[in-house]
Scaffold this active site. Structure first.
Site, PDB file in Angstrom:
ATOM      1  N   GLN A  79      37.978 -30.630   7.548  1.00 42.42           N
ATOM      2  CA  GLN A  79      38.576 -30.330   8.847  1.00 42.42           C
ATOM      3  C   GLN A  79      39.804 -31.219   9.079  1.00 42.42           C
ATOM      4  O   GLN A  79      39.745 -32.436   8.893  1.00 42.42           O
ATOM      5  CB  GLN A  79      37.538 -30.532   9.959  1.00 42.42           C
ATOM      6  CG  GLN A  79      38.004 -30.110  11.334  1.00 42.42           C
ATOM      7  CD  GLN A  79      38.241 -28.606  11.478  1.00 42.42           C
ATOM      8  OE1 GLN A  79      37.643 -27.798  10.772  1.00 42.42           O
ATOM      9  NE2 GLN A  79      39.115 -28.232  12.395  1.00 42.42           N
ATOM     10  N   LYS A 132      31.811 -23.369  12.824  1.00 45.65           N
ATOM     11  CA  LYS A 132      31.850 -22.934  11.421  1.00 45.65           C
ATOM     12  C   LYS A 132      30.449 -23.036  10.803  1.00 45.65           C
ATOM     13  O   LYS A 132      29.996 -22.112  10.110  1.00 45.65           O
ATOM     14  CB  LYS A 132      32.848 -23.796  10.632  1.00 45.65           C
ATOM     15  CG  LYS A 132      34.304 -23.464  10.963  1.00 45.65           C
ATOM     16  CD  LYS A 132      35.303 -24.495  10.438  1.00 45.65           C
ATOM     17  CE  LYS A 132      36.707 -24.130  10.926  1.00 45.65           C
ATOM     18  NZ  LYS A 132      37.739 -25.125  10.569  1.00 45.65           N
ATOM     19  N   ASP A 168      39.870 -22.746   2.332  1.00 45.84           N
ATOM     20  CA  ASP A 168      40.956 -22.838   3.311  1.00 45.84           C
ATOM     21  C   ASP A 168      42.272 -22.290   2.739  1.00 45.84           C
ATOM     22  O   ASP A 168      43.212 -22.025   3.491  1.00 45.84           O
ATOM     23  CB  ASP A 168      41.184 -24.317   3.680  1.00 45.84           C
ATOM     24  CG  ASP A 168      40.801 -24.639   5.111  1.00 45.84           C
ATOM     25  OD1 ASP A 168      40.801 -23.724   5.950  1.00 45.84           O
ATOM     26  OD2 ASP A 168      40.509 -25.815   5.383  1.00 45.84           O
TER      27      ASP A 168
HETATM   28  N1  GUN Z   1      42.110 -27.631  11.800  1.00 51.43           N
HETATM   29  C1  GUN Z   1      42.608 -26.656  12.589  1.00 51.43           C
HETATM   30  N2  GUN Z   1      42.660 -25.489  11.911  1.00 51.43           N
HETATM   31  C2  GUN Z   1      42.170 -25.733  10.689  1.00 51.43           C
HETATM   32  C3  GUN Z   1      41.937 -24.917   9.537  1.00 51.43           C
HETATM   33  O1  GUN Z   1      42.225 -23.719   9.483  1.00 51.43           O
HETATM   34  N3  GUN Z   1      41.391 -25.545   8.463  1.00 51.43           N
HETATM   35  C4  GUN Z   1      41.094 -26.858   8.482  1.00 51.43           C
HETATM   36  N4  GUN Z   1      40.581 -27.385   7.379  1.00 51.43           N
HETATM   37  N5  GUN Z   1      41.281 -27.637   9.519  1.00 51.43           N
HETATM   38  C5  GUN Z   1      41.815 -27.074  10.618  1.00 51.43           C
END
Ligand code: GUN
Length: 299
Positions: A97, A53, A120
């Site tokens: 995350q 990311k 998100d």
């Molecule tokens: N962990 C796995 N997928 C995601 C996601 O789409 N967003 C976040 N914040 N954590 C994750």
């Protein structure tokens, strides 16, 4: 044989469009889109996701911040970090995350993120906007948003008259996916582990979205001929044919069987997966454009 929907190509298009829009925003307003990613602990899969990311954010020309907090960090300290990022004018998107360590209430942390920076799409304000069909003002969770773009590439933006079946009812994928399909005029069924005769329900789907997290659960004879099949699952399974201790990734759909029936299908890997990060970048750019008082591009 079905058309394979290449998520890598579509994701690259979205990322390029985001980078171009970010450059234009900077040129015209002086605003650089900023994304802050918060990781608590050392979960190896999360470390890989977060690195990816941050790298893509830099490729888009964003101001990219990463906060790596110790696994023992107290919940109040995570909340304090969020509060700082909420009030930082250089930050337009905040992502914490998941999963978080067990001693931290993930719900509390996510609801502490400003809805205006919730790229998100997990804050209840954004969940509510999407549920009310106000897609323009909502941040939509990245995986369903990316899946929807892949569906549009095959079926167009208006899904009137089409039956869509979403298998899985999670807050991160199943429920927002169903709301997006509904907003595009599809007739939507949400199926799950308690659904009676799941194969028959799936056979009714012109658009079938699998988001259950069970390797190859959806078989070829569950797929309506010509259907669009979107496989959200990413499951690591043993692959003894590759050698002892080796593994491979499979989706929630038995790909070879389903490919013989479907009109179009996403592979795993290389389907929905690459779209998730691309949509995170798109959401961050949208947030920055809004903060600068500009009309954001439509992805
Ligand atoms: N962990 C796995 N997928 C995601 C996601 O789409 N967003 C976040 N914040 N954590 C994750």
């Amino acid at each position: 044989m079905a058309q394979r929907i290449d998520g890598k190509i579509v994701a690259a298009e979205i990322t390029a469009k985001t980078a171009a829009a970010a450059a234009e925003l900077k040129r015209e307003t002086g605003v650089t889109a900023g994304l802050a990613v918060v990781l608590v602990g050392e979960d190896p899969a999360s470390q890989v996701y977060v690195a990816s990311k941050s790298r893509t954010a830099k490729e888009c020309g964003f101001h990219s911040l990463q906060y790596t907090l110790d696994a023992t960090t107290a919940e109040r300290d995570v909340l304090h970090q969020i509060a700082e990022l909420n009030s930082d004018p250089l930050v337009h998107g905040i992502l914490v995350q998941l999963p978080l360590p067990a001693h931290i209430d993930a719900g509390k942390v996510i609801q502490a993120i400003s809805p205006d920076k919730d790229v998100d799409g997990f804050h209840h304000i954004n969940v509510g906007r999407l549920g009310a069909g106000d897609i323009k003002s909502a941040f939509v969770p990245c995986t369903p948003a990316g899946s929807m773009i892949l569906i549009e590439r095959v079926r167009g933006r208006d899904l009137s008259g089409l039956n869509a079946v979403v298998v899985g009812r999670s807050n991160i994928v199943g429920k927002p996916m169903a709301n997006l399909l509904l907003a595009a005029n599809a007739t939507v069924t949400i199926a799950h582990s308690k659904t009676k005769d799941l194969p028959a329900v799936c056979r009714n789907a012109d658009i079938l979205v699998a988001a259950v997290g069970r390797p190859e659960m959806i078989r070829g004879d569950w797929v309506k001929p010509g259907a669009t099949v979107i496989d959200v699952g990413i499951n690591r399974v043993a692959a003894p044919e590759k050698g002892e201790g080796k593994t491979r990734l499979v989706g929630d759909v038995a790909f070879a069987e389903a490919e013989a029936m479907a009109g179009a299908i996403t592979p795993v890997p290389g389907g929905v997966g690459p779209m998730t990060i691309a949509m995170l970048m798109a959401n961050t750019l949208v947030s920055a454009a809004r903060a600068a008082g500009r009309e954001p591009p439509r992805f």
